[in-house]
Enzyme design. Structure first.
Site, short mmCIF file in Angstrom:
data_model
loop_
_atom_site.label_atom_id
_atom_site.label_comp_id
_atom_site.label_asym_id
_atom_site.label_seq_id
_atom_site.Cartn_x
_atom_site.Cartn_y
_atom_site.Cartn_z
N CYS A 157 -20.04 38.62 -99.44
CA CYS A 157 -19.54 39.80 -98.74
C CYS A 157 -18.03 39.78 -98.56
O CYS A 157 -17.44 40.75 -98.07
CB CYS A 157 -20.22 39.93 -97.38
SG CYS A 157 -20.02 38.45 -96.35
N ASP A 281 -35.35 6.78 -59.18
CA ASP A 281 -34.32 5.84 -58.72
C ASP A 281 -34.58 5.39 -57.28
O ASP A 281 -34.07 4.35 -56.86
CB ASP A 281 -32.94 6.48 -58.80
CG ASP A 281 -32.53 6.78 -60.23
OD1 ASP A 281 -32.79 5.95 -61.11
OD2 ASP A 281 -31.97 7.87 -60.47
N LYS A 291 -52.28 11.63 -43.99
CA LYS A 291 -51.46 12.82 -44.26
C LYS A 291 -50.55 13.12 -43.08
O LYS A 291 -50.99 13.17 -41.92
CB LYS A 291 -52.37 14.01 -44.53
CG LYS A 291 -51.60 15.30 -44.80
CD LYS A 291 -52.55 16.49 -44.98
CE LYS A 291 -51.74 17.77 -45.11
NZ LYS A 291 -52.61 18.96 -45.24
N PHE A 325 -32.51 6.50 -73.06
CA PHE A 325 -32.29 7.95 -73.12
C PHE A 325 -31.45 8.35 -71.92
O PHE A 325 -31.58 7.78 -70.83
CB PHE A 325 -33.62 8.70 -73.10
CG PHE A 325 -34.21 8.93 -74.46
CD1 PHE A 325 -34.31 10.21 -74.98
CD2 PHE A 325 -34.66 7.86 -75.23
CE1 PHE A 325 -34.84 10.42 -76.23
CE2 PHE A 325 -35.19 8.06 -76.49
CZ PHE A 325 -35.28 9.35 -76.99
N LYS A 339 -23.71 4.10 -69.85
CA LYS A 339 -25.06 3.54 -69.72
C LYS A 339 -25.35 2.58 -70.88
O LYS A 339 -25.98 1.52 -70.68
CB LYS A 339 -26.08 4.68 -69.71
CG LYS A 339 -27.51 4.28 -69.41
CD LYS A 339 -28.39 5.52 -69.27
CE LYS A 339 -29.82 5.16 -68.94
NZ LYS A 339 -30.66 6.38 -68.78
N LYS A 343 -26.05 -1.37 -69.65
CA LYS A 343 -27.43 -1.84 -69.69
C LYS A 343 -27.75 -2.62 -70.96
O LYS A 343 -28.92 -2.87 -71.26
CB LYS A 343 -28.37 -0.66 -69.48
CG LYS A 343 -28.06 0.04 -68.16
CD LYS A 343 -29.08 1.02 -67.70
CE LYS A 343 -28.66 1.62 -66.35
NZ LYS A 343 -29.63 2.57 -65.80
#
Length: 406
Positions: A157, A281, A291, A325, A339, A343
């Protein structure tokens, strides 16, 4: 090579039809059996006789033209194919497929298809960027279709931009890679542990707090790892998904403490650990035996930190490949790399959970893989199963490198 693989090439009407001729020729040269379906518009650009000569098969052009009275053409073509490639795929045919329209031989056949379907768009750059086209592509991703992204360059085009049909030789390479992976088992003999889903932290016998994780990414990884030959243990929080077939072991858990106990019990014997689970966490410091009843005024719930399972695994790591992840909402690369280092991971897969097609519960994902050596790989939107195969191929390559060094 593509020896004796059945490839059904579906050609829709755009100027890039001429490239489909070259694609047919190259697929045949690679050893594939190729049959071609052409839309009426495609026939205006190139004669079916051209594709017949190149493929050495009669070309399908009309749903009602039954070439063999003993079969129904569109069902027979769909059943015959090991792989279906729509190239070029116009905005029109993408829209039809996204909405389940079956008004010609091409679209009717694809509704009956069980083989993988690859769509290779080709159109004007502004058409490709139109919200309706993007929406239709997103729908097809969620339906399990794969896309061969168009390249950038000079368009018929007159515009310069993204919209060129991928080069035929590159499409053939993708097909060869697809069938090579289908017959190979790069994770054969590997013990793979995958965690998935959320955890539930009990407040009382009725209430708990959790997160939005559905487990879809972890379950897709487990399914893909089995297909790639691994012995897979899936440790899962509470989800509403069916167990993938072929697992060596399935361990259901509820809380972060349960997850930690399960992971540590199988960690030493593992070769690869992939932590997709969204582990809490914090957990309530006190779990009430009964309850809790409504009371006037507010309520304070005291929490305590849970053990950082991924960090603990990183500290205990010997020869395992450890994959994390990172589901983030901002500064994705910064937090992912932080991270990764903190880690002791080998690689980390990060995504922006606010992005369309990448959030919790979606069937698709858009991820970036960050590696220990500093490089990264960005993946476009694709189904979570396809994302899983890409991640696992990277892990398999890393495992091979590690084995060669040791």
């Amino acid at each position: 090579m593509l020896n004796n693989r059945n490839v059904l090439l579906c050609v829709s009407g755009g100027i890039a039809v001429y490239k489909a001729c070259a694609l047919t020729s190259k697929l045949v040269q690679a050893g594939a059996n190729v049959k071609v379906i052409m839309t009426e518009s495609a026939c205006r650009f190139v004669s079916p006789l051209t594709f017949q000569a190149l493929s050495r098969h009669e070309v399908y052009t009309d749903t009602f033209k039954e070439q063999n009275p003993s079969v129904i053409s569109h069902i027979d073509a769909a059943d015959w194919a090991d792989l279906i490639i729509v190239a070029p795929a116009t905005a029109n045919v993408i829209g039809k497929l996204a909405n389940g329209i079956a008004d010609d031989m091409l679209t009717t056949t694809l509704l009956a298809a069980t083989a993988p379907v690859w769509i290779a768009p080709a159109m004007n750059v502004h058409m490709y960027d139109h919200p309706a086209v993007k929406r239709n592509i997103s729908v097809l991703y969620q339906d399990g279709y794969c896309f061969i992204e168009p390249s950038e360059g000079y368009l018929a085009c007159g515009y310069v931009g993204k919209g060129r049909l991928e080069e035929p030789e590159n499409i053939v390479k993708l097909a060869e890679k697809h069938f090579a992976e289908e017959t190979s088992a790069p994770l054969e003999g590997k013990h793979v542990v995958i965690t998935a889903g959320p955890t539930r932290e009990a407040i009382d016998p009725v209430r708990f707090f959790t997160n939005k994780s559905t487990g879809k990414m972890g379950y897709a990884l487990a399914e893909a790892a089995v297909q790639l030959g691994a012995r897979v243990i899936l440790i899962s929080g509470p989800v509403s998904l069916d167990q993938p077939k072929g697992l060596a072991e399935f361990i259901p858990v509820q809380s972060a403490a349960d997850m930690r106990e399960a992971v540590l019990s199988v960690y030493d014997a593992s070769d690869i650990v992939i932590k997709t689970a969204a582990v809490a966490d914090f957990t309530p410091k006190t779990v009430f035996d009964h309850k809790m009843k409504k009371q006037d005024g507010g309520m304070t719930l005291e929490l305590k930190r849970t053990v950082d399972i991924l960090k603990e695994l990183g500290e205990k790591k010997k020869e395992q490949i450890l994959v994390g992840f990172a589901a983030e909402t901002q500064d994705i690369e910064h937090y992912a790399r932080k991270k990764l280092a903190a880690k002791n991971l080998d690689l980390i897969v990060a995504n922006d959970v606010k992005a369309n097609g990448a959030g919790f519960g979606a069937d698709t994902n858009i991820v970036t893989i960050f590696f220990k050596d500093g490089h990264k790989r960005e993946l476009p939107i694709m189904s979570k199963l396809d994302v899983s195969f890409e991640i696992l191929q990277e892990i398999a390559a890393l495992s091979k490198q590690t084995g060669e060094r040791s």
